[in-house]
Design an enzyme around this catalytic site. Structure first.
Site, PDB file in Angstrom:
ATOM      1  N   CYS A 132       1.006  -1.201   0.580  1.00  0.00           N
ATOM      2  CA  CYS A 132      -0.213   0.127  -0.089  1.00  0.00           C
ATOM      3  C   CYS A 132       0.738   1.334   0.157  1.00  0.00           C
ATOM      4  O   CYS A 132       1.164   1.678  -0.475  1.00  0.00           O
ATOM      5  CB  CYS A 132      -0.822   0.249   1.262  1.00  0.00           C
TER       6      CYS A 132
HETATM    7  N1  SAJ Z   1       6.615   2.235   8.649  1.00  0.00           N
HETATM    8  C1  SAJ Z   1       7.390   3.061   9.171  1.00  0.00           C
HETATM    9  N2  SAJ Z   1       6.642   3.927  10.369  1.00  0.00           N
HETATM   10  C2  SAJ Z   1       5.822   3.851  10.605  1.00  0.00           C
HETATM   11  C3  SAJ Z   1       5.062   2.711  10.041  1.00  0.00           C
HETATM   12  C4  SAJ Z   1       4.890   2.477   8.711  1.00  0.00           C
HETATM   13  O1  SAJ Z   1       8.628   3.490   8.825  1.00  0.00           O
HETATM   14  O2  SAJ Z   1       6.076   4.435  11.362  1.00  0.00           O
HETATM   15  C5  SAJ Z   1       7.033   1.780   7.403  1.00  0.00           C
HETATM   16  C6  SAJ Z   1       6.936  -0.267   7.635  1.00  0.00           C
HETATM   17  O3  SAJ Z   1       7.736  -0.362   8.093  1.00  0.00           O
HETATM   18  C7  SAJ Z   1       6.392  -0.742   6.028  1.00  0.00           C
HETATM   19  C8  SAJ Z   1       5.692   0.401   5.149  1.00  0.00           C
HETATM   20  O4  SAJ Z   1       6.031   1.422   6.215  1.00  0.00           O
HETATM   21  O5  SAJ Z   1       7.697  -1.155   5.881  1.00  0.00           O
HETATM   22  C9  SAJ Z   1       4.582  -0.060   5.696  1.00  0.00           C
HETATM   23  O6  SAJ Z   1       3.998  -0.053   6.696  1.00  0.00           O
HETATM   24  P1  SAJ Z   1       2.193  -0.271   7.301  1.00  0.00           P
HETATM   25  O7  SAJ Z   1       2.080   0.068   8.673  1.00  0.00           O
HETATM   26  O8  SAJ Z   1       1.320   1.064   6.404  1.00  0.00           O
HETATM   27  O9  SAJ Z   1       1.515  -1.740   6.567  1.00  0.00           O
HETATM   28  P2  SAJ Z   1       0.741  -1.248   5.270  1.00  0.00           P
HETATM   29  O10 SAJ Z   1       1.623  -1.557   4.394  1.00  0.00           O
HETATM   30  O11 SAJ Z   1       0.142  -3.132   6.029  1.00  0.00           O
HETATM   31  O12 SAJ Z   1      -0.455  -0.663   5.733  1.00  0.00           O
HETATM   32  C10 SAJ Z   1      -1.658  -0.814   5.903  1.00  0.00           C
HETATM   33  C11 SAJ Z   1      -2.943  -0.521   5.347  1.00  0.00           C
HETATM   34  N3  SAJ Z   1      -3.909  -0.691   5.034  1.00  0.00           N
HETATM   35  C12 SAJ Z   1      -4.685   0.018   3.723  1.00  0.00           C
HETATM   36  O13 SAJ Z   1      -4.294   0.521   3.067  1.00  0.00           O
HETATM   37  C13 SAJ Z   1      -5.778  -1.306   3.609  1.00  0.00           C
HETATM   38  C14 SAJ Z   1      -2.221   1.355   5.949  1.00  0.00           C
HETATM   39  O14 SAJ Z   1      -3.392   2.053   5.647  1.00  0.00           O
HETATM   40  C15 SAJ Z   1      -2.765   1.055   7.305  1.00  0.00           C
HETATM   41  O15 SAJ Z   1      -2.464   2.442   8.352  1.00  0.00           O
HETATM   42  C16 SAJ Z   1      -1.470   0.239   7.861  1.00  0.00           C
HETATM   43  O16 SAJ Z   1      -1.467  -1.150   7.338  1.00  0.00           O
HETATM   44  C17 SAJ Z   1      -1.802  -0.318   9.569  1.00  0.00           C
HETATM   45  O17 SAJ Z   1      -1.961   0.723  10.592  1.00  0.00           O
HETATM   46  O18 SAJ Z   1      -1.609  -0.701   9.718  1.00  0.00           O
END
Ligand code: SAJ
Length: 451
Positions: A274
């Protein structure tokens, strides 16, 4: 009776036959919820293997248990198939197919177009189509509405069309398809009414908006918000390195503010299906309106540069021992894009692996979830086994993904220098552990080897 009234009645009586196209991490959980709520559901996918597994009641999706699959199959109301002929029996179809980026980082909507081309020859009048794939504002009208209008169909009369963004977060224990609020916007009011009525049977909180574009844009805002805030905190981390301040302590302190602040954490870059992609869909579309989003492009460049920042920090850490990356033995701890999953899509660890190789390092990785991957030269790279004595051979270990099943105590006490990109070793204040967002320069260290 017109198509609208007929469909309203079929939905009320749960006699509407529903199709879900795309039996992946979005479509399969959605189909399961639809069956559970009493509908007969046809799961359509191009993959013979997926369909055969589903027919046997096997789930290949983490969030759908085998028990749930068996319950669904034994209801005789779930019909997995690869054959689009099934469309002619359907009253409603939800489309949940991938929307990746092309080689040059442009939106690739070919999966959506492929589904529409497969549906068109079979779809009967009066059908409700709902697109769920994350995409740029305008997709529903441009790729679906226009196609059926060309066939003489009028939206809101001869067929019904909505957009409802998926919000599936694989592995999320708290939020699932049933309890996650679901935004939905129809091409006409009747389209929205039908979409709300149908989705309300299997989603607890359906949020109607005035058009597909509003719904499309809302999803991109959600994920672009994350990308930009992650990039900002990555920039703060680099600033703290320069200023010799511990960024993790700073973030924890700021997070004590009960309002007006949302905690994001630095990292080695962003991965997943995403966050690296969705903002690019938005900035690409905006350019078509001569609008150039500086925030989105800047965030993308900062986040995509984090693997290079980690390599530079690794070089500083090796330098403390008078070593260089060239010919160093480096172990990446955690290759998946986030903790406790095996998903490697867009994982920053994969870029790091290649960068270390390019700099002459002998690089390996250890990940209890992601067992192997194909590197840029086409070779299969396997995770090394977790054997304590063998871990001591490395000149540096780089913690990229803080999986819950790592033994942090044991890893910290090996004495091998660690670059910690996730503050996973926050409880270990030892000189050989170097956190991203804290200084690792020679003059900042008491114990550095003065050559
Ligand atoms: N990340 C960081 N720092 C942060 C948060 C994330 O470096 O503070 C990195 C993570 O390590 C990862 C990437 O960003 O590599 C994405 O992380 P994510 O927590 O956004 O996880 P995703 O990719 O699974 O995002 C999904 C998304 N869900 C949908 O699109 C339906 C996102 O909108 C959600 O907010 C997220 O899950 C969630 O909160 O778990």
């Amino acid at each position: 009776m017109n198509f609208y009234s007929q469909l309203i009645q079929k939905i009320d009586e749960k006699k509407a036959n529903i199709g879900v196209v795309g039996m992946g991490y979005v479509g399969l959980p959605l189909a399961v919820e639809m069956v559970k709520s009493g509908f007969t559901v046809c799961g359509i996918d191009l993959s013979e293997d997926k369909i055969n597994q589903l027919k046997k009641g096997h789930s290949y999706i983490q969030d759908v248990s085998h028990e749930e699959m068996e319950e669904v199959i034994s209801s005789n109301r779930f019909l997995p198939t690869t054959d689009y002929e099934a469309v002619k029996e359907l009253d409603a179809i939800s489309i949940c197919v991938p929307t990746p980026l092309s080689e040059n980082q442009d939106p690739d909507t070919s999966y959506i177009t492929g589904v529409i081309n497969s549906i068109k020859p079979h779809m009967k009048k009066g059908t409700l189509i709902t697109l769920e794939s994350t995409t740029y504002p305008g997709t529903t009208e441009e790729l679906i509405l226009n196609e059926f209008t060309k066939m003489g169909y009028e939206a809101g009369k001869d067929f019904f069309l909505c957009y409802s963004p998926e919000r599936v977060d694989p592995g999320n224990e708290k939020y699932n398809t049933q309890n996650m609020p679901k935004v939905i916007g129809g091409t006409t009011e009747k389209c929205t009414e039908l979409g709300v009525k149908l989705y309300s049977h299997y989603v607890g909180n359906v949020v109607p908006v005035s058009s597909p574009k509003v719904a499309e844009m809302s999803k991109l805002l959600e994920n672009t918000f994350r990308s930009i805030n992650i990039a900002f905190v990555n920039e703060i981390a680099m600033m703290c390195e320069r200023m010799d301040i511990d960024v993790w302590e700073v973030i924890d302190a700021a997070a004590t503010k009960p309002f007006g602040f949302m905690k994001f954490q630095p990292g080695p870059g962003i991965g997943g299906h995403c966050i690296p992609l969705d903002p690019m869909y938005l900035s690409w579309k905006a350019k078509g309106y001569r609008f150039y989003s500086k925030f989105i492009d800047l965030a993308q460049s900062i986040n995509n540069n984090m693997p290079d920042v980690v390599v530079s920090k690794t070089s500083q850490v090796l330098n403390l021992d008078g070593k260089s990356i060239n010919r160093a033995n480096i172990l990446i701890l955690g290759m998946a894009y986030k903790p406790n999953v095996a998903d490697l899509r867009e994982s920053p660890g994969l870029y790091l692996y290649e960068l270390y190789k390019e700099n002459g390092a002998n690089v390996q990785y250890l990940d209890p979830h992601a067992q192997s991957f194909i590197d840029d030269s086409g070779d299969v790279v396997h995770s090394v086994p977790y054997i304590e004595d063998q871990l001591k051979q490395y000149d540096c270990m780089v913690l990229v993904t803080n999986h819950g099943d790592f033994d942090y105590d044991q890893l910290a006490n090996l004495g091998v220098p660690i670059v910690d990109t996730r503050n996973a070793f926050k409880d270990y204040d030892q000189q050989h552990i170097h956190k991203l967002g804290t200084s690792s320069k020679v003059f900042d260290r008491q114990d550095s080897v003065a050559l």
